[in-house]
Design a protein around this motif. Structure first.
Motif, PDB file in Angstrom:
ATOM      1  N   ALA A 185       0.837  -1.201   0.000  1.00 46.83           N
ATOM      2  CA  ALA A 185       0.000   0.000   0.000  1.00 46.83           C
ATOM      3  C   ALA A 185       0.872   1.252   0.000  1.00 46.83           C
ATOM      4  N   TYR A 186       0.387   2.287  -0.637  1.00 48.95           N
ATOM      5  CA  TYR A 186       1.064   3.580  -0.572  1.00 48.95           C
ATOM      6  C   TYR A 186       0.749   4.231   0.775  1.00 48.95           C
ATOM      7  N   THR A 187       1.755   4.868   1.358  1.00 49.91           N
ATOM      8  CA  THR A 187       1.575   5.541   2.643  1.00 49.91           C
ATOM      9  C   THR A 187       2.300   6.875   2.615  1.00 49.91           C
ATOM     10  N   ALA A 188       1.823   7.809   3.431  1.00 53.22           N
ATOM     11  CA  ALA A 188       2.470   9.119   3.520  1.00 53.22           C
ATOM     12  C   ALA A 188       3.913   8.992   3.989  1.00 53.22           C
ATOM     13  N   ALA A 189       4.179   7.988   4.818  1.00 52.12           N
ATOM     14  CA  ALA A 189       5.516   7.807   5.376  1.00 52.12           C
ATOM     15  C   ALA A 189       6.543   7.384   4.331  1.00 52.12           C
ATOM     16  N   LYS A 190       6.066   6.839   3.198  1.00 52.11           N
ATOM     17  CA  LYS A 190       6.990   6.354   2.161  1.00 52.11           C
ATOM     18  C   LYS A 190       6.630   6.864   0.768  1.00 52.11           C
ATOM     19  N   ILE A 191       5.737   7.828   0.677  1.00 54.50           N
ATOM     20  CA  ILE A 191       5.124   8.169  -0.609  1.00 54.50           C
ATOM     21  C   ILE A 191       6.140   8.605  -1.663  1.00 54.50           C
ATOM     22  N   ASN A 192       7.125   9.428  -1.310  1.00 54.48           N
ATOM     23  CA  ASN A 192       8.079   9.891  -2.322  1.00 54.48           C
ATOM     24  C   ASN A 192       8.915   8.741  -2.860  1.00 54.48           C
ATOM     25  N   GLU A 193       9.390   7.882  -1.978  1.00 53.31           N
ATOM     26  CA  GLU A 193      10.180   6.738  -2.397  1.00 53.31           C
ATOM     27  C   GLU A 193       9.354   5.769  -3.230  1.00 53.31           C
ATOM     28  N   GLN A 194       8.086   5.593  -2.860  1.00 50.13           N
ATOM     29  CA  GLN A 194       7.210   4.695  -3.616  1.00 50.13           C
ATOM     30  C   GLN A 194       6.904   5.257  -5.006  1.00 50.13           C
ATOM     31  N   LEU A 195       6.672   6.557  -5.098  1.00 49.79           N
ATOM     32  CA  LEU A 195       6.443   7.185  -6.403  1.00 49.79           C
ATOM     33  C   LEU A 195       7.675   7.038  -7.291  1.00 49.79           C
ATOM     34  N   ASP A 196       8.844   7.239  -6.716  1.00 48.87           N
ATOM     35  CA  ASP A 196      10.083   7.076  -7.473  1.00 48.87           C
ATOM     36  C   ASP A 196      10.257   5.634  -7.939  1.00 48.87           C
ATOM     37  N   ARG A 197      10.000   4.691  -7.033  1.00 50.59           N
ATOM     38  CA  ARG A 197      10.141   3.278  -7.386  1.00 50.59           C
ATOM     39  C   ARG A 197       9.206   2.907  -8.534  1.00 50.59           C
ATOM     40  N   ALA A 198       7.946   3.304  -8.422  1.00 46.44           N
ATOM     41  CA  ALA A 198       6.962   2.959  -9.446  1.00 46.44           C
ATOM     42  C   ALA A 198       7.336   3.567 -10.800  1.00 46.44           C
ATOM     43  N   THR A 199       7.818   4.803 -10.779  1.00 43.82           N
ATOM     44  CA  THR A 199       8.179   5.487 -12.026  1.00 43.82           C
ATOM     45  C   THR A 199       9.396   4.846 -12.679  1.00 43.82           C
TER      46      THR A 199
END
Length: 267
Positions: A185-199
């Motif tokens: 799940a996407y979370t505020a605590a990891k959102i930037n890293e998750q967006l970067d990973r997905a991209t």
């Protein structure tokens, strides 16, 4: 004359309501949902929001039913439909406001879109493609408080207005050519890293054939090209090059791959 006037008024109101519904479905309207913009470099944090949403229930379902390639076990989700409904009901009751941080809003609407898409497939399973489902993106089917949002409304009326083009690689349309459904799940605590990973994963995957001179890329970069900016100006190649292992020459012409709308189902 009075009867004719009343009839005309009724027809006008009916047309106006229908038009509003169509505009919302198409993404012109956010239906009153908050759409904060990412103003600068996004950072991951839970410290600046009136609410911190718990997405662990969705996280468990994703880890159980989505593999590392983003392929989905819809039969498994169907067995766990009650748990999926519980999560969607929880999101519905949260009712986002402007007191939420941009990080919380991004995580909330990305997870809402993905969970609601899985729910749509489960409701219509077995199905070969999401495009076989009537009004898949235009019908109001996602409850948030007393509003019924469409998938298209969430994407175009909310997420795309948040000035964060990486969202295009986080929302999954249950199809082979879509960015993969992340197994967490996407979370505020990891959102930037998750967006970067997905991209990064999407751009460097087989969804694109990147070369310096003759790049063939996903139709996503065609459909939403105005969203992909560098230094405030539309620059699809420049955006791709930020994440691509192989760089595209700035003067190259992009061509676009045909989109495979077959269901992203595990074998």
């Amino acid at each position: 004359m009075k009867t004719i006037f009343n009839l005309a008024t009724i027809l006008f109101l009916a047309f106006s309501l229908q038009s509003c519904n169509l505009l919302s479905a198409a993404g012109v309207s956010s239906q009153g949902q908050p759409t904060k913009e990412v103003q600068s470099e996004l950072t991951s944090t839970t410290a600046n929001s009136a609410v911190n949403v718990e997405h662990s229930q969705w996280d468990k379902l994703l880890k159980k039913h989505v593999d590392s390639e983003g392929m989905v076990d819809y039969k498994g989700f169907k067995k766990d439909e009650a748990k999926l409904d519980e999560y969607l009901n929880m999101l519905s009751e949260k009712k986002p406001t402007d007191d939420w941080s941009v990080q919380e809003l991004l995580a909330y609407y990305i997870n809402l879109y993905n969970a609601a898409t899985v729910k749509l497939i489960v409701e219509n399973y077995p199905v070969k493609s999401i495009k076989d489902i009537d009004g898949a993106w235009t019908k109001g089917r996602v409850a948030v408080g007393d509003k019924m949002l469409s998938l298209g409304g969430i994407e175009n009326g909310i997420l795309r207005k948040m000035n964060e083009p990486r969202i295009h690689f986080t929302i999954n349309c249950a199809s082979i050519s879509c960015p993969k459904l992340l197994d967490e799940a996407y979370t505020a605590a990891k959102i930037n890293e998750q967006l970067d990973r997905a991209t990064k994963e999407f751009i460097n995957s087989d969804k694109n054939d990147i070369s310096p001179q003759t790049p063939q890329v996903s139709s996503i970069f065609d459909w939403y090209q105005k969203d992909f900016k560098v230094n405030g100006k539309q620059d699809v190649i420049g955006f791709i090059n930020r994440y691509a292992n192989t760089k595209i020459n700035s003067e190259a012409s992009l061509s676009y791959k045909s989109y495979n709308w077959e269901l992203n189902e595990q074998n």
